[in-house]
Motif scaffolding. Structure first.
Motif, PDB file in Angstrom:
ATOM      1  N   ASN A  82      19.658  58.370  23.780  1.00  0.00           N
ATOM      2  CA  ASN A  82      18.349  58.515  24.418  1.00  0.00           C
ATOM      3  C   ASN A  82      18.320  57.634  25.662  1.00  0.00           C
ATOM      4  O   ASN A  82      19.256  56.860  25.914  1.00  0.00           O
ATOM      5  CB  ASN A  82      17.210  58.149  23.451  1.00  0.00           C
ATOM      6  CG  ASN A  82      17.446  56.822  22.761  1.00  0.00           C
ATOM      7  OD1 ASN A  82      17.618  55.794  23.423  1.00  0.00           O
ATOM      8  ND2 ASN A  82      17.476  56.830  21.432  1.00  0.00           N
ATOM      9  N   THR A  84      16.498  55.064  26.350  1.00  0.00           N
ATOM     10  CA  THR A  84      16.460  53.629  26.040  1.00  0.00           C
ATOM     11  C   THR A  84      17.871  53.084  25.867  1.00  0.00           C
ATOM     12  O   THR A  84      18.188  51.980  26.327  1.00  0.00           O
ATOM     13  CB  THR A  84      15.626  53.378  24.772  1.00  0.00           C
ATOM     14  OG1 THR A  84      14.295  53.873  24.977  1.00  0.00           O
ATOM     15  CG2 THR A  84      15.562  51.896  24.446  1.00  0.00           C
ATOM     16  N   GLU A  85      18.732  53.847  25.231  1.00  0.00           N
ATOM     17  CA  GLU A  85      20.122  53.422  25.091  1.00  0.00           C
ATOM     18  C   GLU A  85      20.810  53.373  26.451  1.00  0.00           C
ATOM     19  O   GLU A  85      21.621  52.475  26.713  1.00  0.00           O
ATOM     20  CB  GLU A  85      20.874  54.362  24.157  1.00  0.00           C
ATOM     21  CG  GLU A  85      22.315  53.938  23.911  1.00  0.00           C
ATOM     22  CD  GLU A  85      23.009  54.788  22.860  1.00  0.00           C
ATOM     23  OE1 GLU A  85      23.887  55.587  23.223  1.00  0.00           O
ATOM     24  OE2 GLU A  85      22.650  54.653  21.670  1.00  0.00           O
ATOM     25  N   ASN A  88      19.750  50.193  28.116  1.00  0.00           N
ATOM     26  CA  ASN A  88      20.427  49.068  27.462  1.00  0.00           C
ATOM     27  C   ASN A  88      21.874  48.948  27.920  1.00  0.00           C
ATOM     28  O   ASN A  88      22.366  47.845  28.181  1.00  0.00           O
ATOM     29  CB  ASN A  88      20.369  49.238  25.944  1.00  0.00           C
ATOM     30  CG  ASN A  88      19.152  48.602  25.319  1.00  0.00           C
ATOM     31  OD1 ASN A  88      19.172  47.448  24.903  1.00  0.00           O
ATOM     32  ND2 ASN A  88      18.064  49.363  25.249  1.00  0.00           N
ATOM     33  N   TYR A 109       8.275  51.649  30.479  1.00  0.00           N
ATOM     34  CA  TYR A 109       8.343  51.941  29.038  1.00  0.00           C
ATOM     35  C   TYR A 109       8.669  50.650  28.287  1.00  0.00           C
ATOM     36  O   TYR A 109       9.635  49.958  28.612  1.00  0.00           O
ATOM     37  CB  TYR A 109       9.409  52.999  28.797  1.00  0.00           C
ATOM     38  CG  TYR A 109       9.466  53.525  27.390  1.00  0.00           C
ATOM     39  CD1 TYR A 109       8.344  54.085  26.787  1.00  0.00           C
ATOM     40  CD2 TYR A 109      10.655  53.484  26.666  1.00  0.00           C
ATOM     41  CE1 TYR A 109       8.398  54.589  25.499  1.00  0.00           C
ATOM     42  CE2 TYR A 109      10.716  53.987  25.372  1.00  0.00           C
ATOM     43  CZ  TYR A 109       9.590  54.540  24.795  1.00  0.00           C
ATOM     44  OH  TYR A 109       9.651  55.040  23.520  1.00  0.00           O
ATOM     45  N   ALA A 111       9.990  49.729  25.461  1.00  0.00           N
ATOM     46  CA  ALA A 111      11.318  49.501  24.882  1.00  0.00           C
ATOM     47  C   ALA A 111      12.319  49.086  25.957  1.00  0.00           C
ATOM     48  O   ALA A 111      13.154  48.194  25.740  1.00  0.00           O
ATOM     49  CB  ALA A 111      11.805  50.758  24.165  1.00  0.00           C
ATOM     50  N   CYS A 112      12.232  49.714  27.120  1.00  0.00           N
ATOM     51  CA  CYS A 112      13.171  49.390  28.197  1.00  0.00           C
ATOM     52  C   CYS A 112      12.844  48.041  28.830  1.00  0.00           C
ATOM     53  O   CYS A 112      13.749  47.291  29.214  1.00  0.00           O
ATOM     54  CB  CYS A 112      13.167  50.504  29.241  1.00  0.00           C
ATOM     55  SG  CYS A 112      13.783  52.079  28.590  1.00  0.00           S
ATOM     56  N   ASP A 160      10.548  53.985  36.786  1.00  0.00           N
ATOM     57  CA  ASP A 160      10.416  55.229  36.037  1.00  0.00           C
ATOM     58  C   ASP A 160      10.275  56.389  37.004  1.00  0.00           C
ATOM     59  O   ASP A 160       9.612  56.265  38.040  1.00  0.00           O
ATOM     60  CB  ASP A 160       9.181  55.185  35.133  1.00  0.00           C
ATOM     61  CG  ASP A 160       9.309  54.137  34.048  1.00  0.00           C
ATOM     62  OD1 ASP A 160       9.634  54.506  32.921  1.00  0.00           O
ATOM     63  OD2 ASP A 160       9.079  52.941  34.346  1.00  0.00           O
ATOM     64  N   ASP A 189      14.699  55.218  35.132  1.00  0.00           N
ATOM     65  CA  ASP A 189      14.461  55.713  33.780  1.00  0.00           C
ATOM     66  C   ASP A 189      13.790  57.067  33.932  1.00  0.00           C
ATOM     67  O   ASP A 189      12.588  57.168  34.174  1.00  0.00           O
ATOM     68  CB  ASP A 189      13.578  54.735  33.008  1.00  0.00           C
ATOM     69  CG  ASP A 189      13.229  55.226  31.604  1.00  0.00           C
ATOM     70  OD1 ASP A 189      13.645  56.346  31.245  1.00  0.00           O
ATOM     71  OD2 ASP A 189      12.530  54.494  30.883  1.00  0.00           O
TER      72      ASP A 189
END
Length: 395
Positions: A82, A84-85, A88, A109, A111-112, A160, A189
């Motif tokens: 995804n 987010t990965e 990362n 986002y 998580a990011c 984003d 993103d």
């Protein structure tokens, strides 16, 4: 609800699903194709899955499909679970130094942002947040907010393409140019962009771009891509280090070799993606070079019309110009501004339990408690009319 409207999808007919933006929705034919690939895997596991056998050519077909849709070079594309990965992988590989600054926005986002913060903390770097206003009147406000936040210490920027909480399309071409003119690496993103907006990475030239397959491309869950400019590929490591780090034959480059094989995994979500895109292209056929242009136009017009219904019912001004929308729209509800977390949850629960709506209701900042709507081919204007009635009762 119109049952035939939902026939290609598995969404429950008693559910007003206005939240495609979170996890997407996968059509029946795509899930059937995914199951086909899973069956082939189980019929001959080693031949199908081993990288030195027939796995890599299958992945390369998908890679070529993605490259064609986003106008990128297949050589630059790796697969991730995804977006987010993907973020990362890049930010944890980037050689941050003590004193460096990473620039993000308040529309990013969560998580990011967490991933960026952890990488910065580990390196003794800092995270700077550019505060983009919301409501917003013009894309230039985005550029101004970010430009004012750049310092000589800014080394890396995460923006984003389409913001998750506020559903606005950022002027990424201008922002990428701004970053490069200041010698700043920039990652986009693009979680929501493929299938919502036309994409041309060859023109945009971001240093890094990551996105999901499961959102607006409607692929099976756990599937996404990461595109990295060739000059920077040797720096980027996958979150899982496996055989590709030192084994020949796992890909044409060290970059793809490392990402192609995270260890035993199910590639069927990736392999079903071409079927998903073909299905979407069949919904609103067009002669345009972008075969999803008809669907993108339909979804944009539907979310604009749906937002207009809500704004008129609640007597609210538009929180962002229609030109900054894709197929998401976020609306602050002034009557909910002073709600406690428990009261916001109660609104969310009532919309789901009493009115059968699935959509995000959340506090964006101290001044705004919002709802966010999505528009996909299975949605109708009547759903937003019913939502407007329900929100009016809860306001």
């Amino acid at each position: 609800m119109n049952d035939t409207q939902y026939e290609p999808w598995l969404i429950r007919p008693d559910l007003e699903f206005l939240n495609h933006g979170s996890f997407g929705a996968t059509p029946r034919c795509v899930l059937e194709n995914q199951r086909h690939w899973q069956n082939l895997l189980e019929e001959d596991p080693i031949e199908f899955l081993a990288p030195e056998r027939s796995l890599l050519p299958k992945l390369d077909v998908v890679r070529q499909t993605v490259a064609q849709e986003i106008h990128a070079t297949p050589h630059d594309i790796a697969f991730v679970r995804n977006a987010t990965e993907g973020v990362n992988a890049v930010v944890r590989s980037w050689p941050l130094q003590s004193g460096d600054e990473i620039l993000v926005t308040n529309h990013g986002y969560n998580a990011c942002i967490n991933a960026v913060s952890q990488a910065a903390d580990s390196a003794g770097a800092s995270v700077v947040t550019a505060n983009i206003p919301f409501p917003i009147r013009h894309p230039k406000e985005v550029v101004q907010a970010i430009e004012q936040s750049i310092t000589p210490q800014t080394a890396w920027m995460l923006i984003d393409h389409v913001t998750s909480p506020t559903g606005i399309v950022l002027p990424v071409a201008e922002l990428i140019e701004l970053a490069h003119s200041n010698n700043i690496r920039v990652m986009v993103d693009g979680a929501h962009a493929p299938g919502m907006l036309p994409l041309n990475l060859d023109q945009l030239q971001p240093d890094y771009y990551t996105a999901n397959h499961h959102k607006w491309w409607c692929g099976p869950k756990v599937s996404g891509f990461l595109s990295v400019q060739e000059d920077f590929q040797d720096e980027v490591l996958p979150p899982i280090i496996s055989h590709g780090a030192n084994t020949e034959g796992y890909g044409p480059s060290q970059f793809q070799s490392q990402f192609n094989w995270p260890g035993t995994f199910d590639p069927s979500p990736l392999l079903a993606l071409p079927t998903a895109i073909d299905f979407l292209a069949s919904l609103y056929p067009t002669d345009a070079p972008n075969r999803l242009a008809g669907l993108m136009k339909h979804n944009h017009e539907l979310v604009v019309a749906g937002r207009r219904v809500l704004l008129e019912k609640l007597n609210l001004a538009e929180p962002a110009p229609e030109s900054m929308l894709g197929s998401l729209a976020t609306i602050p509800i002034p009557a909910w501004t002073n709600h406690s977390p428990a009261q916001v949850q109660a609104v969310r629960n009532s919309l789901r339990a009493d009115h059968r709506f699935e959509l995000p209701v959340f506090r964006f900042d101290a001044a705004n408690v919002c709802l966010r709507i999505s528009a996909q081919a299975y949605n109708t204007l009547e759903q937003y009319e019913r939502l407007a009635d329900a929100v009016a009762k809860l306001s």
